[in-house]
Design a protein around this motif. Sequence first.
Motif, PDB file in Angstrom:
ATOM      1  N   PRO A 235       0.794  -1.231   0.000  1.00 31.48           N
ATOM      2  CA  PRO A 235       0.000   0.000   0.000  1.00 31.48           C
ATOM      3  C   PRO A 235       0.828   1.284   0.000  1.00 31.48           C
ATOM      4  O   PRO A 235       0.272   2.365  -0.068  1.00 31.48           O
ATOM      5  CB  PRO A 235      -0.765  -0.111   1.316  1.00 31.48           C
ATOM      6  N   LYS A 236       2.176   1.159   0.071  1.00 37.12           N
ATOM      7  CA  LYS A 236       3.001   2.368   0.121  1.00 37.12           C
ATOM      8  C   LYS A 236       4.191   2.241  -0.821  1.00 37.12           C
ATOM      9  O   LYS A 236       4.666   1.150  -1.127  1.00 37.12           O
ATOM     10  CB  LYS A 236       3.535   2.600   1.547  1.00 37.12           C
ATOM     11  N   ASN A 237       4.656   3.393  -1.255  1.00 38.67           N
ATOM     12  CA  ASN A 237       5.937   3.488  -1.954  1.00 38.67           C
ATOM     13  C   ASN A 237       6.785   4.410  -1.094  1.00 38.67           C
ATOM     14  O   ASN A 237       6.657   5.631  -1.161  1.00 38.67           O
ATOM     15  CB  ASN A 237       5.742   4.057  -3.359  1.00 38.67           C
ATOM     16  N   GLY A 238       7.613   3.804  -0.269  1.00 41.36           N
ATOM     17  CA  GLY A 238       8.333   4.597   0.718  1.00 41.36           C
ATOM     18  C   GLY A 238       7.366   5.111   1.772  1.00 41.36           C
ATOM     19  O   GLY A 238       6.653   4.344   2.402  1.00 41.36           O
ATOM     20  N   SER A 239       7.298   6.412   1.926  1.00 42.64           N
ATOM     21  CA  SER A 239       6.401   7.000   2.924  1.00 42.64           C
ATOM     22  C   SER A 239       5.065   7.418   2.323  1.00 42.64           C
ATOM     23  O   SER A 239       4.156   7.825   3.049  1.00 42.64           O
ATOM     24  CB  SER A 239       7.063   8.226   3.569  1.00 42.64           C
ATOM     25  N   GLU A 240       4.929   7.305   1.013  1.00 47.60           N
ATOM     26  CA  GLU A 240       3.712   7.761   0.345  1.00 47.60           C
ATOM     27  C   GLU A 240       2.701   6.629   0.183  1.00 47.60           C
ATOM     28  O   GLU A 240       3.040   5.544  -0.281  1.00 47.60           O
ATOM     29  CB  GLU A 240       4.036   8.335  -1.039  1.00 47.60           C
ATOM     30  N   GLU A 241       1.471   6.910   0.559  1.00 45.94           N
ATOM     31  CA  GLU A 241       0.384   5.948   0.355  1.00 45.94           C
ATOM     32  C   GLU A 241       0.055   5.871  -1.131  1.00 45.94           C
ATOM     33  O   GLU A 241       0.095   6.877  -1.847  1.00 45.94           O
ATOM     34  CB  GLU A 241      -0.870   6.383   1.129  1.00 45.94           C
ATOM     35  N   ILE A 242      -0.295   4.679  -1.583  1.00 51.94           N
ATOM     36  CA  ILE A 242      -0.660   4.541  -2.984  1.00 51.94           C
ATOM     37  C   ILE A 242      -2.082   5.053  -3.214  1.00 51.94           C
ATOM     38  O   ILE A 242      -2.989   4.804  -2.425  1.00 51.94           O
ATOM     39  CB  ILE A 242      -0.527   3.076  -3.460  1.00 51.94           C
ATOM     40  N   THR A 243      -2.236   5.836  -4.273  1.00 54.76           N
ATOM     41  CA  THR A 243      -3.529   6.282  -4.782  1.00 54.76           C
ATOM     42  C   THR A 243      -3.423   6.188  -6.298  1.00 54.76           C
ATOM     43  O   THR A 243      -2.307   6.088  -6.842  1.00 54.76           O
ATOM     44  CB  THR A 243      -3.833   7.737  -4.381  1.00 54.76           C
ATOM     45  N   PRO A 244      -4.534   6.218  -7.014  1.00 57.63           N
ATOM     46  CA  PRO A 244      -4.415   6.220  -8.474  1.00 57.63           C
ATOM     47  C   PRO A 244      -3.534   7.347  -8.986  1.00 57.63           C
ATOM     48  O   PRO A 244      -2.706   7.139  -9.886  1.00 57.63           O
ATOM     49  CB  PRO A 244      -5.871   6.382  -8.921  1.00 57.63           C
ATOM     50  N   ALA A 245      -3.659   8.551  -8.400  1.00 53.63           N
ATOM     51  CA  ALA A 245      -2.840   9.681  -8.832  1.00 53.63           C
ATOM     52  C   ALA A 245      -1.362   9.446  -8.520  1.00 53.63           C
ATOM     53  O   ALA A 245      -0.479   9.751  -9.335  1.00 53.63           O
ATOM     54  CB  ALA A 245      -3.322  10.967  -8.162  1.00 53.63           C
ATOM     55  N   ASN A 246      -1.080   8.899  -7.332  1.00 53.24           N
ATOM     56  CA  ASN A 246       0.308   8.632  -6.968  1.00 53.24           C
ATOM     57  C   ASN A 246       0.916   7.536  -7.841  1.00 53.24           C
ATOM     58  O   ASN A 246       2.091   7.615  -8.223  1.00 53.24           O
ATOM     59  CB  ASN A 246       0.412   8.242  -5.497  1.00 53.24           C
ATOM     60  N   LEU A 247       0.134   6.510  -8.161  1.00 53.80           N
ATOM     61  CA  LEU A 247       0.648   5.453  -9.032  1.00 53.80           C
ATOM     62  C   LEU A 247       1.051   6.038 -10.381  1.00 53.80           C
ATOM     63  O   LEU A 247       2.145   5.735 -10.895  1.00 53.80           O
ATOM     64  CB  LEU A 247      -0.396   4.354  -9.221  1.00 53.80           C
ATOM     65  N   ALA A 248       0.178   6.859 -10.957  1.00 50.30           N
ATOM     66  CA  ALA A 248       0.508   7.504 -12.238  1.00 50.30           C
ATOM     67  C   ALA A 248       1.753   8.382 -12.099  1.00 50.30           C
ATOM     68  O   ALA A 248       2.622   8.402 -12.996  1.00 50.30           O
ATOM     69  CB  ALA A 248      -0.682   8.331 -12.716  1.00 50.30           C
ATOM     70  N   LYS A 249       1.888   9.088 -10.975  1.00 47.43           N
ATOM     71  CA  LYS A 249       3.046   9.949 -10.740  1.00 47.43           C
ATOM     72  C   LYS A 249       4.327   9.115 -10.645  1.00 47.43           C
ATOM     73  O   LYS A 249       5.361   9.481 -11.231  1.00 47.43           O
ATOM     74  CB  LYS A 249       2.838  10.746  -9.445  1.00 47.43           C
ATOM     75  N   TRP A 250       4.268   7.997  -9.908  1.00 50.43           N
ATOM     76  CA  TRP A 250       5.451   7.145  -9.757  1.00 50.43           C
ATOM     77  C   TRP A 250       5.871   6.540 -11.090  1.00 50.43           C
ATOM     78  O   TRP A 250       7.062   6.422 -11.370  1.00 50.43           O
ATOM     79  CB  TRP A 250       5.161   6.045  -8.743  1.00 50.43           C
ATOM     80  N   VAL A 251       4.887   6.149 -11.900  1.00 46.75           N
ATOM     81  CA  VAL A 251       5.197   5.582 -13.210  1.00 46.75           C
ATOM     82  C   VAL A 251       5.861   6.644 -14.087  1.00 46.75           C
ATOM     83  O   VAL A 251       6.877   6.375 -14.758  1.00 46.75           O
ATOM     84  CB  VAL A 251       3.924   5.029 -13.888  1.00 46.75           C
ATOM     85  N   ASP A 252       5.314   7.849 -14.087  1.00 46.13           N
ATOM     86  CA  ASP A 252       5.905   8.921 -14.899  1.00 46.13           C
ATOM     87  C   ASP A 252       7.332   9.232 -14.453  1.00 46.13           C
ATOM     88  O   ASP A 252       8.217   9.489 -15.289  1.00 46.13           O
ATOM     89  CB  ASP A 252       5.046  10.189 -14.821  1.00 46.13           C
ATOM     90  N   ALA A 253       7.560   9.206 -13.153  1.00 44.08           N
ATOM     91  CA  ALA A 253       8.907   9.471 -12.638  1.00 44.08           C
ATOM     92  C   ALA A 253       9.876   8.370 -13.074  1.00 44.08           C
ATOM     93  O   ALA A 253      11.020   8.651 -13.464  1.00 44.08           O
ATOM     94  CB  ALA A 253       8.870   9.576 -11.113  1.00 44.08           C
ATOM     95  N   ALA A 254       9.408   7.112 -13.022  1.00 47.12           N
ATOM     96  CA  ALA A 254      10.261   5.993 -13.427  1.00 47.12           C
ATOM     97  C   ALA A 254      10.551   6.023 -14.921  1.00 47.12           C
ATOM     98  O   ALA A 254      11.609   5.568 -15.367  1.00 47.12           O
ATOM     99  CB  ALA A 254       9.591   4.672 -13.048  1.00 47.12           C
ATOM    100  N   ASN A 255       9.602   6.565 -15.695  1.00 48.48           N
ATOM    101  CA  ASN A 255       9.731   6.572 -17.158  1.00 48.48           C
ATOM    102  C   ASN A 255      10.406   7.818 -17.713  1.00 48.48           C
ATOM    103  O   ASN A 255      10.571   7.935 -18.933  1.00 48.48           O
ATOM    104  CB  ASN A 255       8.346   6.450 -17.802  1.00 48.48           C
ATOM    105  N   GLN A 256      10.763   8.742 -16.850  1.00 51.09           N
ATOM    106  CA  GLN A 256      11.303  10.018 -17.318  1.00 51.09           C
ATOM    107  C   GLN A 256      12.511   9.807 -18.242  1.00 51.09           C
ATOM    108  O   GLN A 256      13.468   9.108 -17.896  1.00 51.09           O
ATOM    109  CB  GLN A 256      11.698  10.889 -16.125  1.00 51.09           C
ATOM    110  N   GLY A 257      12.434  10.400 -19.429  1.00 51.30           N
ATOM    111  CA  GLY A 257      13.520  10.303 -20.388  1.00 51.30           C
ATOM    112  C   GLY A 257      13.541   9.028 -21.197  1.00 51.30           C
ATOM    113  O   GLY A 257      14.445   8.831 -22.025  1.00 51.30           O
ATOM    114  N   LYS A 258      12.547   8.146 -20.975  1.00 50.80           N
ATOM    115  CA  LYS A 258      12.510   6.863 -21.682  1.00 50.80           C
ATOM    116  C   LYS A 258      11.398   6.867 -22.727  1.00 50.80           C
ATOM    117  O   LYS A 258      10.378   7.528 -22.563  1.00 50.80           O
ATOM    118  CB  LYS A 258      12.283   5.713 -20.692  1.00 50.80           C
ATOM    119  N   GLN A 259      11.605   6.103 -23.777  1.00 52.08           N
ATOM    120  CA  GLN A 259      10.604   6.012 -24.836  1.00 52.08           C
ATOM    121  C   GLN A 259       9.451   5.124 -24.376  1.00 52.08           C
ATOM    122  O   GLN A 259       9.665   4.060 -23.787  1.00 52.08           O
ATOM    123  CB  GLN A 259      11.231   5.427 -26.102  1.00 52.08           C
ATOM    124  N   LEU A 260       8.239   5.570 -24.648  1.00 44.84           N
ATOM    125  CA  LEU A 260       7.064   4.791 -24.253  1.00 44.84           C
ATOM    126  C   LEU A 260       6.892   3.594 -25.178  1.00 44.84           C
ATOM    127  O   LEU A 260       7.380   3.576 -26.315  1.00 44.84           O
ATOM    128  CB  LEU A 260       5.813   5.668 -24.284  1.00 44.84           C
TER     129      LEU A 260
END
Length: 287
Positions: A235-260
């Motif tokens: 239910p968490k990524n580090g100290s942040e609780e997972i929410t649909p918005a946070n999941l999308a944010k974490w994915v975008d951060a992981a994908n930064q600079g990478k081709q979709l």
Amino acid sequence: MSEKNREGKRTARERMLEQRAADEASSRRKKKLIVGGSVLAVIAAAVIVGVVVQNQRSKPETPVAAPAGTIGDKNLVIPVGADNAPSVLTVYEDPRCPACGTFEREFSSTIDQLEDAGKIYTNYHIVSFIDRAVAGKGSRNGANALGCAQDAGHFRDFHDVLYRNQPDETNDAFGDKAVLLGLAKQVNGLDTPAFQSCVKDSRFGGWVSAVQQDFDKSSFKSTPTVLLNGQPVYPKNGSEEITPANLAKWVDAANQGKQLGTAGSHGQTPAPTGTASEANNPSPTAG
């Protein structure tokens, strides 16, 4: 009455009491032996049953058939999305798991959008351990039906329908194959004679068992277990609780600079991270 007569009667009475006490003691010993023997018999039977059950659980199984398009070692993983997406979302779920139902009802639309945008390649491990603790066949039959839907090319839609209509954990509705076939009618193109036969015959029963055995050998002990690029996020990524918005944010951060990923790219190569043999950080949530 003479002292001698009194003594004789007293002695006889004592002998009678002593004999009665001896008889009662003997009876108690016999009862203990009988009860003890029964307990030992029950324990022995339980040990035998336990060994049989453990052997059934640990017996290696190679599925005779796996759903089309499955990936990984022994084709135990159902993939959704473009396999060249920059991030991998790994999900372990049981069809009867109430926490999985809660997770899917909250996150399925977000996960579908991330898949469609080429941002994530989702790898599903459909496990079936709840049937061990709660009487029924809902986990296994539900997992087999999901395998049948994957084989027919309709996994994602049927998966979403299944969790939207999930019964209470103690209600073995998914143990009734007619219920699963009824839910399939909500997915365009899934309710075919081939799918019906697959569900009724438990065509992928061996595959279901193999997926569960893979889960048993992993460090994961609960569902849902959700990993983003091999790291737990539910239910968490580090100290942040997972929410649909946070999941999308974490994915975008992981994908930064990478081709979709590109739509229509669905290769059969194993996922690079998050498989039961490679990931070592289980989610703490229980199903």
